[in-house]
Scaffold this motif. Structure first.
Motif, PDB file in Angstrom:
ATOM      1  N   HIS A 167       8.047  20.192   5.094  1.00 15.31           N
ATOM      2  CA  HIS A 167       8.496  20.016   6.379  1.00 15.31           C
ATOM      3  C   HIS A 167       9.314  20.998   6.942  1.00 15.31           C
ATOM      4  N   LEU A 168       9.613  21.983   6.138  1.00 15.60           N
ATOM      5  CA  LEU A 168      10.289  23.118   6.501  1.00 15.60           C
ATOM      6  C   LEU A 168       9.456  24.672   6.480  1.00 15.60           C
ATOM      7  N   ASN A 169       8.207  24.586   5.725  1.00 13.88           N
ATOM      8  CA  ASN A 169       7.360  25.259   5.695  1.00 13.88           C
ATOM      9  C   ASN A 169       8.095  26.397   4.783  1.00 13.88           C
ATOM     10  N   LEU A 170       8.813  25.993   4.017  1.00 16.43           N
ATOM     11  CA  LEU A 170       9.261  27.398   3.074  1.00 16.43           C
ATOM     12  C   LEU A 170       8.436  27.410   1.515  1.00 16.43           C
ATOM     13  N   TRP A 171       8.407  28.591   0.944  1.00 17.74           N
ATOM     14  CA  TRP A 171       7.868  28.617  -0.071  1.00 17.74           C
ATOM     15  C   TRP A 171       8.915  28.407  -1.143  1.00 17.74           C
ATOM     16  N   VAL A 172       8.849  27.547  -2.016  1.00 28.86           N
ATOM     17  CA  VAL A 172       9.970  26.954  -2.865  1.00 28.86           C
ATOM     18  C   VAL A 172       9.336  26.807  -4.447  1.00 28.86           C
ATOM     19  N   SER A 173      10.172  27.341  -5.266  1.00 27.40           N
ATOM     20  CA  SER A 173       9.878  27.296  -6.552  1.00 27.40           C
ATOM     21  C   SER A 173      10.889  26.609  -7.511  1.00 27.40           C
ATOM     22  N   SER A 174      12.117  27.074  -6.978  1.00 29.04           N
ATOM     23  CA  SER A 174      13.215  26.586  -7.737  1.00 29.04           C
ATOM     24  C   SER A 174      14.502  26.815  -7.098  1.00 29.04           C
ATOM     25  N   ALA A 175      15.598  26.330  -7.536  1.00 27.57           N
ATOM     26  CA  ALA A 175      17.104  26.496  -6.938  1.00 27.57           C
ATOM     27  C   ALA A 175      17.789  27.924  -7.364  1.00 27.57           C
ATOM     28  N   ASP A 176      17.126  28.898  -8.297  1.00 28.96           N
ATOM     29  CA  ASP A 176      17.436  29.737  -8.903  1.00 28.96           C
ATOM     30  C   ASP A 176      17.400  30.968  -8.003  1.00 28.96           C
ATOM     31  N   SER A 197       8.167  29.001  10.596  1.00 30.51           N
ATOM     32  CA  SER A 197       8.987  28.791   9.344  1.00 30.51           C
ATOM     33  C   SER A 197      10.460  29.218   9.755  1.00 30.51           C
ATOM     34  N   LEU A 198      11.209  28.596   8.728  1.00 27.71           N
ATOM     35  CA  LEU A 198      12.793  29.139   8.709  1.00 27.71           C
ATOM     36  C   LEU A 198      12.953  30.542   8.264  1.00 27.71           C
ATOM     37  N   PRO A 199      13.641  31.356   9.093  1.00 29.16           N
ATOM     38  CA  PRO A 199      13.893  32.612   8.536  1.00 29.16           C
ATOM     39  C   PRO A 199      15.051  32.446   7.303  1.00 29.16           C
ATOM     40  N   SER A 200      15.820  33.541   7.097  1.00 27.53           N
ATOM     41  CA  SER A 200      16.801  33.292   6.104  1.00 27.53           C
ATOM     42  C   SER A 200      18.120  32.594   6.649  1.00 27.53           C
ATOM     43  N   VAL A 201      17.929  31.350   7.140  1.00 20.96           N
ATOM     44  CA  VAL A 201      19.079  30.603   7.354  1.00 20.96           C
ATOM     45  C   VAL A 201      19.202  29.152   6.630  1.00 20.96           C
ATOM     46  N   ASP A 202      20.317  28.537   6.738  1.00 19.34           N
ATOM     47  CA  ASP A 202      20.500  27.321   6.101  1.00 19.34           C
ATOM     48  C   ASP A 202      19.875  26.052   6.378  1.00 19.34           C
ATOM     49  N   PRO A 203      18.746  25.811   5.120  1.00 17.23           N
ATOM     50  CA  PRO A 203      17.825  24.705   5.619  1.00 17.23           C
ATOM     51  C   PRO A 203      18.368  23.548   5.793  1.00 17.23           C
ATOM     52  N   ASN A 204      19.843  23.274   5.265  1.00 12.99           N
ATOM     53  CA  ASN A 204      20.573  22.170   5.491  1.00 12.99           C
ATOM     54  C   ASN A 204      20.861  21.559   7.034  1.00 12.99           C
ATOM     55  N   ASP A 205      20.983  22.694   7.819  1.00 16.76           N
ATOM     56  CA  ASP A 205      21.452  22.645   9.082  1.00 16.76           C
ATOM     57  C   ASP A 205      20.252  22.243   9.914  1.00 16.76           C
ATOM     58  N   TRP A 238      17.995  34.363  -6.489  1.00 14.42           N
ATOM     59  CA  TRP A 238      18.993  35.548  -6.739  1.00 14.42           C
ATOM     60  C   TRP A 238      20.239  35.611  -5.559  1.00 14.42           C
ATOM     61  N   ILE A 239      19.847  35.350  -4.690  1.00 13.67           N
ATOM     62  CA  ILE A 239      20.850  35.362  -3.415  1.00 13.67           C
ATOM     63  C   ILE A 239      20.717  34.192  -2.498  1.00 13.67           C
ATOM     64  N   GLN A 240      21.723  33.807  -1.687  1.00 13.37           N
ATOM     65  CA  GLN A 240      21.680  32.707  -0.919  1.00 13.37           C
ATOM     66  C   GLN A 240      20.835  32.996   0.285  1.00 13.37           C
ATOM     67  N   PRO A 241      20.199  32.020   0.953  1.00 11.63           N
ATOM     68  CA  PRO A 241      19.844  32.116   2.361  1.00 11.63           C
ATOM     69  C   PRO A 241      20.698  32.606   3.250  1.00 11.63           C
ATOM     70  N   GLY A 242      20.288  33.472   4.081  1.00 10.88           N
ATOM     71  CA  GLY A 242      21.098  34.094   5.162  1.00 10.88           C
ATOM     72  C   GLY A 242      21.767  35.346   4.844  1.00 10.88           C
ATOM     73  N   VAL A 243      22.018  35.767   3.648  1.00  8.38           N
ATOM     74  CA  VAL A 243      22.906  37.015   3.068  1.00  8.38           C
ATOM     75  C   VAL A 243      22.181  38.213   3.323  1.00  8.38           C
ATOM     76  N   TRP A 244      20.739  38.305   3.226  1.00  9.43           N
ATOM     77  CA  TRP A 244      20.072  39.471   3.440  1.00  9.43           C
ATOM     78  C   TRP A 244      19.949  39.783   4.800  1.00  9.43           C
ATOM     79  N   ASP A 245      19.738  38.767   5.709  1.00  7.85           N
ATOM     80  CA  ASP A 245      19.533  39.061   7.112  1.00  7.85           C
ATOM     81  C   ASP A 245      20.760  39.822   7.565  1.00  7.85           C
ATOM     82  N   LYS A 246      21.903  39.321   7.253  1.00  3.38           N
ATOM     83  CA  LYS A 246      23.400  39.889   7.774  1.00  3.38           C
ATOM     84  C   LYS A 246      23.370  41.349   7.434  1.00  3.38           C
TER      85      LYS A 246
END
Length: 594
Positions: free
Chosen positions: A403-412, A359-367, A414-422
């Protein structure tokens, strides 16, 4: 890397190396618990140049070696196409598209991982530098700690090749090798397994081979009839596998096939049976050596825990093997298994559950280069062009989940992908601070998150414990509080009923009001890079999946809206806010004790 077998000679040299309790040769800080080969064993074939190593350093070097081999192979292919292997392509090169349809990236076979024996750490996210546009990652992002004497995985792969004339993908071999690990007596180490990746990567092919192997070669090796049950969230999914394998068992092994829809069954000459059912609560009854569950994200807790699991309680060396893409907020069964597995990975502890997830880690799913994390068959049966077409669907959440095996509920979020990993740090959590404790919504798990304040005024958060019993929770709390007299305890009212008298003056009770009050503050601390973490997957998963809601004009992370448990994120909110408050203000804004 540590040797992936356990010969008497190796064990003797390992004991001699560790007898004086040396420090790790690589970090020179942690106590050594492993014997690490300076030169990888599969390159030299002997145990020369062993050095003492701690488990994290040994695991990191092993991952670097395996990933380095894979990267080198992928780079050779890219160079053959005239591409720059070190640069991310911004557009889909036509030459790459043609290549993906005609050729396959050659990667080292994973069979060596368990063919003779294994003693490895859990696998974490492969390095982003290993990614190649349009090529899937063979190694999972997450994998359980695995220790055993060998595996039947290579035998399943050989059976598939011989009987079905189908070569399993390397990622399928990794998953089967892990869940079919056995001990020195030949019995399976894991009673249950959960394998997760995006759709159309070949999960059904792997479990078809698994069923066929158990009904034939496994039964012959065990010298007794074997009983197999396959279920799926929908009956037609389970029947599709039956329709492919049953004719093979009939033609090559003289199996008797019953083709009654809803009661499909194969009876082998030696008494082995294979039944196919829909995953409904009426599955009670029956005893099965192997149960395979397809798309467990849509299988209820009643079916899994009350019907399937009990049917194997009296079986020696059983396996309950589940395969699925990610689910949603209603996927309680898969959430429960996944949470238990992630907790064990953080503690580097082997349990009876094997877990492997692509699955995707905390990275940009659009890349698009990140899509290889979740699609291990990308470049083989799945093309980048097909995923690009799927991404154009109006239902973005469906694409991310399927197709990206992400657990998704909504776009809300509280932090954007990649912020926590950094915000990862190798620094230990400072002494003192706050240990925040809460249970999961269903009460089946108890979590403790510790937050400490550095001299620079930053906060370091870490998972103190994750346990499944109230008794063990209090053992962990008492151990932490006794080890650090300055540590304070923050706990919910329901759990506070059992607080020992000696801890009452060091504890603070919190509830929903505090989570509501502190969500905005903690979110700001994260965005200002004032909160750091130790890299535990449980905390990262909960923080990254937490979803915002609005209440009384304020924002709050919501368990109801989030696609899975977020108790660790709630505890971070409370712990970080409490530890960040000035202590010398003359009057405490929120006092501990009574």
């Amino acid at each position: 890397m540590s040797k992936r077998r356990s010969s008497p000679e190796f064990l003797k040299r390992r004991a001699e190396l560790l007898q004086d309790n040396p420090l790790c040769h690589w970090c020179n800080k942690a106590p050594a618990t492993e014997a690490d080969h300076v030169i990888p064993y599969d390159l030299v074939g002997d145990d020369t140049e062993l050095v003492p190593a701690c488990k994290p350093c040994n695991s990191r070097r092993g991952a670097q070696y395996i990933n380095g081999n894979r990267t080198a192979a992928a780079h050779q292919r890219a160079e053959h196409l005239g591409l720059d292997p070190t640069q991310k392509p911004k557009a889909k090169p036509k030459s790459t598209e043609v290549f993906l349809k005609k050729e396959k990236i050659m990667t080292p076979s994973p069979d060596f991982l368990l063919s003779e024996g294994i003693q490895t750490e859990s696998v974490r996210c492969p390095a982003s530098s290993d990614l190649v546009l349009g090529v899937g990652m063979v190694q999972p992002r997450l994998e359980s700690v695995t220790q055993g004497s060998g595996s039947y995985g290579p035998a399943v792969a050989a059976w598939s090749e011989k009987v079905l004339s189908r070569t399993l993908f390397d990622w399928q071999k990794v998953a089967l090798n892990g869940q079919l690990t056995h001990d020195e007596n030949g019995d399976l180490v894991f009673r249950e397994a959960l394998t997760s990746c995006a759709r159309q990567n070949g999960k059904s092919v792997a479990l078809t081979s698994l069923c066929g192997y158990f009904l034939t070669d496994w039964s012959a090796m065990r010298g007794k009839p074997i009983h197999v049950l396959s279920v799926a969230n929908k009956l037609d999914r389970a029947v599709a596998i039956f329709n492919e394998l049953a004719p093979v068992l009939e033609a090559q092994f003289e199996g008797h096939v019953t083709w009654s829809y809803g009661r499909n069954k194969v009876e082998m000459p030696n008494g082995s049976t294979w039944e196919v059912r829909a995953a409904t609560p009426n599955l009670h009854g029956g005893t099965y050596d192997l149960i395979v569950v397809d798309e467990i994200w849509n299988v209820s807790e009643e079916v899994y825990f009350d019907a399937l699991r009990p049917s194997q309680i009296a079986v020696k060396s059983p396996l309950l093997s589940s395969w699925s893409t990610s689910g949603d907020e209603s996927s309680k069964t898969m959430q429960r298994l996944r949470e238990a597995a992630i907790g064990a990975i953080d503690q580097q502890k082997q349990t009876r559950l094997y877990f492997a997830e692509w699955s995707l880690p905390s990275v940009d799913p659009n890349d698009e280069i990140n899509w290889g994390y979740a699609n291990p068959a990308l470049g083989q049966t799945i093309t980048l062009e097909a995923l690009q077409a799927a991404a154009e669907t109006p239902d973005r959440a469906a694409f991310l989940r399927a197709h990206l095996n992400l657990w998704v509920s909504s776009a809300d979020a509280w932090i954007q992908p990649g912020v926590w990993d950094k915000l990862f740090t190798e620094s230990d959590c400072p002494a003192g601070g706050v240990l925040a404790v809460d249970s999961s919504t269903g009460g089946e798990k108890y979590v403790g998150i510790r937050c400490g304040l550095t001299e620079e005024g930053n906060i370091i958060a870490t998972v103190q414990f994750s346990t499944e019993s109230l008794k063990e929770m209090w053992i962990k709390i008492n151990e932490a509080m006794e080890a650090d007299p300055k540590l304070r305890l923050a706990i919910t009212p329901a759990l506070d009923l059992h607080t020992p008298e000696k801890l009452e003056r060091r504890r603070q009770i919190f509830g929903y009001a505090e989570v509501l009050k502190f969500t905005g503050l903690t979110r700001s601390l994260i965005l200002e890079k004032r909160i750091y973490h130790r890299g535990e997957e449980l905390l990262a998963t909960h923080v990254n999946r937490a979803t915002l809601a609005r209440a009384n004009g304020q924002i709050v992370i919501s368990s109801q809206r989030s696609p899975g448990p977020i108790e660790a994120a709630r505890l971070l909110v409370v712990g970080a806010a409490l530890v960040s408050r000035p202590s010398n203000t003359g009057r405490a804004a929120m006092a501990f004790g009574r």
